[in-house]
Design a protein around this motif. Sequence first.
Motif, PDB file in Angstrom:
ATOM      1  N   MET A  14       0.848  -1.200   0.000  1.00  0.00           N
ATOM      2  CA  MET A  14       0.000   0.000   0.000  1.00  0.00           C
ATOM      3  C   MET A  14       0.882   1.248   0.000  1.00  0.00           C
ATOM      4  O   MET A  14       2.038   1.210   0.424  1.00  0.00           O
ATOM      5  CB  MET A  14      -0.855   0.056   1.266  1.00  0.00           C
ATOM      6  N   SER A  15       0.300   2.355  -0.423  1.00  0.00           N
ATOM      7  CA  SER A  15       0.985   3.636  -0.240  1.00  0.00           C
ATOM      8  C   SER A  15       0.942   3.976   1.252  1.00  0.00           C
ATOM      9  O   SER A  15       0.138   3.412   2.010  1.00  0.00           O
ATOM     10  CB  SER A  15       0.310   4.742  -1.039  1.00  0.00           C
ATOM     11  N   ASP A  18      -2.557   5.390   2.202  1.00  0.00           N
ATOM     12  CA  ASP A  18      -3.586   4.353   2.279  1.00  0.00           C
ATOM     13  C   ASP A  18      -3.398   3.477   3.511  1.00  0.00           C
ATOM     14  O   ASP A  18      -4.362   3.056   4.155  1.00  0.00           O
ATOM     15  CB  ASP A  18      -3.557   3.484   1.022  1.00  0.00           C
ATOM     16  N   GLU A  21      -4.623   5.269   6.641  1.00  0.00           N
ATOM     17  CA  GLU A  21      -6.082   5.288   6.673  1.00  0.00           C
ATOM     18  C   GLU A  21      -6.622   3.912   7.035  1.00  0.00           C
ATOM     19  O   GLU A  21      -7.570   3.786   7.823  1.00  0.00           O
ATOM     20  CB  GLU A  21      -6.625   5.730   5.306  1.00  0.00           C
ATOM     21  N   ALA A  22      -6.004   2.857   6.487  1.00  0.00           N
ATOM     22  CA  ALA A  22      -6.475   1.503   6.751  1.00  0.00           C
ATOM     23  C   ALA A  22      -6.252   1.096   8.201  1.00  0.00           C
ATOM     24  O   ALA A  22      -7.020   0.314   8.773  1.00  0.00           O
ATOM     25  CB  ALA A  22      -5.779   0.511   5.813  1.00  0.00           C
ATOM     26  N   LEU A  31      -8.336  -4.936   5.425  1.00  0.00           N
ATOM     27  CA  LEU A  31      -7.294  -3.965   5.090  1.00  0.00           C
ATOM     28  C   LEU A  31      -6.235  -3.830   6.180  1.00  0.00           C
ATOM     29  O   LEU A  31      -5.147  -3.297   5.937  1.00  0.00           O
ATOM     30  CB  LEU A  31      -7.932  -2.590   4.840  1.00  0.00           C
ATOM     31  N   ALA A  35      -2.024  -3.307   5.741  1.00  0.00           N
ATOM     32  CA  ALA A  35      -1.498  -2.023   6.211  1.00  0.00           C
ATOM     33  C   ALA A  35      -0.361  -2.242   7.205  1.00  0.00           C
ATOM     34  O   ALA A  35       0.674  -1.556   7.152  1.00  0.00           O
ATOM     35  CB  ALA A  35      -2.620  -1.215   6.863  1.00  0.00           C
ATOM     36  N   ARG A  38       2.720  -3.262   5.394  1.00  0.00           N
ATOM     37  CA  ARG A  38       3.353  -2.105   4.759  1.00  0.00           C
ATOM     38  C   ARG A  38       4.275  -1.393   5.750  1.00  0.00           C
ATOM     39  O   ARG A  38       5.428  -1.052   5.419  1.00  0.00           O
ATOM     40  CB  ARG A  38       2.257  -1.185   4.245  1.00  0.00           C
TER      41      ARG A  38
END
Length: 236
Positions: A14-15, A18, A21-22, A31, A35, A38
């Motif tokens: 993910m960025s 993102d 937020e997740a 999600l 996350a 990441r």
Amino acid sequence: DPIDDTIRQRRALMSQADAFEAVHVPTTLDLLEPARDRFRYQEAFVLQTILALRRKAMAASDATARPGSDDGLARAIEQRLPFALTEGQQNAVAEIRGDLARPAPMQRLLHGEVGAGKTLVALLAMATVVDSGGQAVLLAPTEVLAAQHHASISALLGELAEAGTLLGGSTGTQVVLLTGSASAASRREALLKIVSGEAGIVVGTHALLNEAVQFADLGLVVVDEQHRFGVEQRAA
């Protein structure tokens, strides 16, 4: 975002936006784990990048090459041993000697089980530096451990640790011990042998980090159980 698009796509990450937020306001629980993955990757990625940059800077620094010799103290120690080095010990010694022979600083972690022979490998590395005209230090976290190292190294060397005395031969050096509880007389004697270069191998505690301790030509520091030293002591 410290991770660029190329790496993110290759790792299916993910960025950063993102992922934040997740983690904080996920629209679905599915999600959450991607996350977390990441951010786990980001933490490792940033840390490894910093370490790589430090290694690159260290490799670009200058240091005195310590190639040793074929018939010096290190060779004499190996000939004194009542056993042959294991394959693992031989490989470790060869890699360390390869590093010491380069004109750049060495930073190496020697890892092994209790009784694997780490001290012997370290001693052969220190002897290689002595054979190159330098001095080596073995830094221990406690006085008991320092005294044990001094005794075991002296026993391994035998007359090789008596250079400059009637008991010593043409090949060898002197091994000195310096700790905080040393008497004034023994401390003076040790400091004199260290600054003159008479002591090629020095064993001690954090007392060696004192500014009063001056070396003739320090070429290698072996830190035993470095996790037991403070941050400032390790930096020193």
